[in-house]
Design a protein around this motif. Sequence first.
Motif, PDB file in Angstrom:
ATOM      1  N   ILE A 118       0.836  -1.199   0.000  1.00 31.38           N
ATOM      2  CA  ILE A 118       0.000   0.000   0.000  1.00 31.38           C
ATOM      3  C   ILE A 118       0.868   1.245   0.000  1.00 31.38           C
ATOM      4  CG2 ILE A 118      -1.786   1.260   1.257  1.00 31.38           C
ATOM      5  CD1 ILE A 118      -2.691  -1.374   2.476  1.00 31.38           C
ATOM      6  N   ILE A 119       1.887   1.262   0.874  1.00 28.22           N
ATOM      7  CA  ILE A 119       2.776   2.419   0.955  1.00 28.22           C
ATOM      8  C   ILE A 119       3.501   2.635  -0.371  1.00 28.22           C
ATOM      9  CG2 ILE A 119       4.791   3.365   2.118  1.00 28.22           C
ATOM     10  CD1 ILE A 119       3.971   1.838   4.622  1.00 28.22           C
ATOM     11  N   GLY A 120       4.029   1.557  -0.966  1.00 29.65           N
ATOM     12  CA  GLY A 120       4.748   1.682  -2.222  1.00 29.65           C
ATOM     13  C   GLY A 120       3.863   2.144  -3.362  1.00 29.65           C
ATOM     14  N   HIS A 121       2.612   1.662  -3.379  1.00 30.95           N
ATOM     15  CA  HIS A 121       1.680   2.039  -4.446  1.00 30.95           C
ATOM     16  C   HIS A 121       1.432   3.545  -4.444  1.00 30.95           C
ATOM     17  CE1 HIS A 121      -1.810   1.827  -7.122  1.00 30.95           C
ATOM     18  NE2 HIS A 121      -2.487   2.526  -6.230  1.00 30.95           N
ATOM     19  N   TYR A 122       1.133   4.088  -3.274  1.00 29.81           N
ATOM     20  CA  TYR A 122       0.835   5.521  -3.204  1.00 29.81           C
ATOM     21  C   TYR A 122       2.106   6.360  -3.286  1.00 29.81           C
ATOM     22  CZ  TYR A 122      -4.079   4.736  -2.273  1.00 29.81           C
ATOM     23  OH  TYR A 122      -5.403   4.387  -2.402  1.00 29.81           O
ATOM     24  N   ALA A 123       3.222   5.863  -2.759  1.00 27.50           N
ATOM     25  CA  ALA A 123       4.476   6.611  -2.876  1.00 27.50           C
ATOM     26  C   ALA A 123       4.877   6.762  -4.333  1.00 27.50           C
ATOM     27  CB  ALA A 123       5.580   5.908  -2.085  1.00 27.50           C
ATOM     28  N   GLU A 219      -7.045   4.248   3.198  1.00 29.17           N
ATOM     29  CA  GLU A 219      -6.567   2.862   3.104  1.00 29.17           C
ATOM     30  C   GLU A 219      -6.046   2.357   4.442  1.00 29.17           C
ATOM     31  OE1 GLU A 219      -6.220   0.438   0.898  1.00 29.17           O
ATOM     32  OE2 GLU A 219      -6.984   1.329  -0.940  1.00 29.17           O
ATOM     33  N   ILE A 220      -5.348   3.221   5.187  1.00 23.55           N
ATOM     34  CA  ILE A 220      -4.696   2.766   6.414  1.00 23.55           C
ATOM     35  C   ILE A 220      -5.487   3.117   7.666  1.00 23.55           C
ATOM     36  CG2 ILE A 220      -2.422   2.896   5.352  1.00 23.55           C
ATOM     37  CD1 ILE A 220      -1.963   5.455   6.974  1.00 23.55           C
ATOM     38  N   GLY A 221      -6.633   3.786   7.494  1.00 26.57           N
ATOM     39  CA  GLY A 221      -7.501   3.990   8.646  1.00 26.57           C
ATOM     40  C   GLY A 221      -7.416   5.339   9.306  1.00 26.57           C
ATOM     41  N   ILE A 222      -7.012   6.391   8.577  1.00 29.33           N
ATOM     42  CA  ILE A 222      -7.035   7.742   9.114  1.00 29.33           C
ATOM     43  C   ILE A 222      -8.233   8.464   8.514  1.00 29.33           C
ATOM     44  CG2 ILE A 222      -5.805   9.934   9.308  1.00 29.33           C
ATOM     45  CD1 ILE A 222      -3.204   8.445   9.040  1.00 29.33           C
ATOM     46  N   PRO A 223      -9.232   8.796   9.316  1.00 29.04           N
ATOM     47  CA  PRO A 223     -10.398   9.510   8.765  1.00 29.04           C
ATOM     48  C   PRO A 223      -9.973  10.841   8.166  1.00 29.04           C
ATOM     49  CG  PRO A 223     -10.852   8.684  10.974  1.00 29.04           C
ATOM     50  CD  PRO A 223      -9.379   8.504  10.745  1.00 29.04           C
ATOM     51  N   ALA A 245     -13.034   4.820   5.836  1.00 28.84           N
ATOM     52  CA  ALA A 245     -11.666   5.033   6.301  1.00 28.84           C
ATOM     53  C   ALA A 245     -11.210   3.970   7.287  1.00 28.84           C
ATOM     54  CB  ALA A 245     -11.539   6.419   6.941  1.00 28.84           C
ATOM     55  N   THR A 246     -12.127   3.300   7.947  1.00 31.06           N
ATOM     56  CA  THR A 246     -11.744   2.330   8.981  1.00 31.06           C
ATOM     57  C   THR A 246     -12.050   0.896   8.584  1.00 31.06           C
ATOM     58  OG1 THR A 246     -13.884   2.665  10.084  1.00 31.06           O
ATOM     59  CG2 THR A 246     -12.039   4.025  10.832  1.00 31.06           C
ATOM     60  N   ALA A 247     -12.455   0.668   7.334  1.00 30.98           N
ATOM     61  CA  ALA A 247     -12.840  -0.682   6.926  1.00 30.98           C
ATOM     62  C   ALA A 247     -11.679  -1.670   7.066  1.00 30.98           C
ATOM     63  CB  ALA A 247     -13.354  -0.662   5.482  1.00 30.98           C
ATOM     64  N   ARG A 248     -10.503  -1.296   6.568  1.00 33.47           N
ATOM     65  CA  ARG A 248      -9.363  -2.211   6.633  1.00 33.47           C
ATOM     66  C   ARG A 248      -8.815  -2.309   8.051  1.00 33.47           C
ATOM     67  NH1 ARG A 248      -5.720  -2.078   1.197  1.00 33.47           N
ATOM     68  NH2 ARG A 248      -5.197  -4.106   2.075  1.00 33.47           N
ATOM     69  N   THR A 249      -8.806  -1.196   8.776  1.00 35.95           N
ATOM     70  CA  THR A 249      -8.255  -1.240  10.119  1.00 35.95           C
ATOM     71  C   THR A 249      -9.122  -2.061  11.061  1.00 35.95           C
ATOM     72  OG1 THR A 249      -9.272   0.928  10.500  1.00 35.95           O
ATOM     73  CG2 THR A 249      -6.929   0.891   9.995  1.00 35.95           C
ATOM     74  N   VAL A 250     -10.411  -2.108  10.807  1.00 37.61           N
ATOM     75  CA  VAL A 250     -11.271  -2.990  11.614  1.00 37.61           C
ATOM     76  C   VAL A 250     -10.845  -4.446  11.423  1.00 37.61           C
ATOM     77  CG1 VAL A 250     -13.615  -3.897  11.853  1.00 37.61           C
ATOM     78  CG2 VAL A 250     -13.251  -1.433  11.728  1.00 37.61           C
ATOM     79  N   THR A 251     -10.544  -4.818  10.181  1.00 38.23           N
ATOM     80  CA  THR A 251     -10.060  -6.173   9.905  1.00 38.23           C
ATOM     81  C   THR A 251      -8.706  -6.406  10.554  1.00 38.23           C
ATOM     82  OG1 THR A 251     -11.249  -6.217   7.800  1.00 38.23           O
ATOM     83  CG2 THR A 251      -9.458  -7.806   8.075  1.00 38.23           C
ATOM     84  N   TRP A 252      -7.803  -5.415  10.428  1.00 41.34           N
ATOM     85  CA  TRP A 252      -6.489  -5.563  11.059  1.00 41.34           C
ATOM     86  C   TRP A 252      -6.602  -5.699  12.564  1.00 41.34           C
ATOM     87  CZ3 TRP A 252      -4.057  -0.887   7.993  1.00 41.34           C
ATOM     88  CH2 TRP A 252      -3.879  -1.281   6.656  1.00 41.34           C
ATOM     89  N   LYS A 253      -7.471  -4.901  13.168  1.00 42.76           N
ATOM     90  CA  LYS A 253      -7.604  -4.957  14.631  1.00 42.76           C
ATOM     91  C   LYS A 253      -8.129  -6.321  15.079  1.00 42.76           C
ATOM     92  CE  LYS A 253      -9.725  -2.745  18.628  1.00 42.76           C
ATOM     93  NZ  LYS A 253      -8.530  -3.053  19.438  1.00 42.76           N
ATOM     94  N   LYS A 254      -9.116  -6.851  14.357  1.00 45.92           N
ATOM     95  CA  LYS A 254      -9.648  -8.172  14.726  1.00 45.92           C
ATOM     96  C   LYS A 254      -8.557  -9.233  14.590  1.00 45.92           C
ATOM     97  CE  LYS A 254     -14.519  -7.338  13.586  1.00 45.92           C
ATOM     98  NZ  LYS A 254     -15.662  -7.716  12.713  1.00 45.92           N
ATOM     99  N   THR A 255      -7.762  -9.144  13.535  1.00 47.77           N
ATOM    100  CA  THR A 255      -6.694 -10.127  13.326  1.00 47.77           C
ATOM    101  C   THR A 255      -5.633 -10.013  14.416  1.00 47.77           C
ATOM    102  OG1 THR A 255      -7.045  -9.963  10.937  1.00 47.77           O
ATOM    103  CG2 THR A 255      -5.024 -11.009  11.666  1.00 47.77           C
ATOM    104  N   ILE A 256      -5.221  -8.784  14.732  1.00 54.67           N
ATOM    105  CA  ILE A 256      -4.217  -8.587  15.782  1.00 54.67           C
ATOM    106  C   ILE A 256      -4.752  -9.036  17.134  1.00 54.67           C
ATOM    107  CG2 ILE A 256      -2.954  -6.815  17.076  1.00 54.67           C
ATOM    108  CD1 ILE A 256      -2.548  -5.319  14.477  1.00 54.67           C
TER     109      ILE A 256
END
Length: 298
Positions: A118-123, A219-223, A245-256
């Motif tokens: 994600i970082i590389g794509h936008y960078a 993408e990374i969860g910053i509104p 804005a929080t769709a992916r971070t909700v998934t990341w949080k559940k996984t973590i």
Amino acid sequence: QYFPSMVKAYNNQTFNYWFRALHDRACSVFEFTLPDNWQGPIQDFFYYCLLRFGYVGIMDLPEYGLSFQPGTLKGYNIYYQPTGFLIANPLLKDHEYTIGEDCEILKLSPDYMGIYDIIGHYAEQIAALDSALNSSILNSHISFILGGRNKAATESLKKIMDKYYRGEPAIYYDTKLNMDRTDKEDPFMLMERSNIKNSFLAPDQLEALNTLLNNFDKEIGIPTTPYQKAERLTAYESESQMIDATARTVTWKKTIDTSLDIINAHFGTDIKCEFRYIPDEDPDRMLQNEEGGDNNVD
């Protein structure tokens, strides 16, 4: 490869700059409560491993205590989940561990992937836009292209422009230059740049830059608020953007959280992870709120 080989998108300082900027931006999303012996530079390395590789192995080492290491997953069980973990640290005696016995895995996403893609794509996109913005600024410079019929006329033009840029209120030159010619051509010539304003694309490019940054934040969860936002957003629109804005971070949080439950139960630790920008409200409930009112956007 998804782009032509002629495009040199990565080996440049602009890409490196934006990659670092977006990486630091992504780190702000996570807030881990880690063991005391993981603080300082070790915590920085922890964030690097988790964001780049997507997972780390947690093990209790006799010589170092509770530790984490980057490594490689090995084997699979009936559900195709990894059963082993390999590390290549030359300071450690053991390099192979069994998940669930002497090792556990802390992972960021369900597919064991980090967010460097994600970082590389936008960078890459922002770096390309950055160079275009620099070109637009340079092309907007108002320059005079002057020509002299002979050496004397050219030298006079240089002196005239020197005085002009020094801000002298009046500039004088010898009128003999106007008569010193053997043909009908004027001694001076000016090549004008027309439509300079049309080549100044910086405002549009800055708008695109802000749009890319907003898209990365989502993408990374910053509104974030759209660059060209409406004067009044309805409650539905505002809350929809929050969920986006929080769709992916909700998934990341559940996984973590699922990984940490296993790790804490195995090693008797109390490692926690909070996401700074996930709202307190239940995302499934947010869209049920009514529209309208003066407090649509907090």
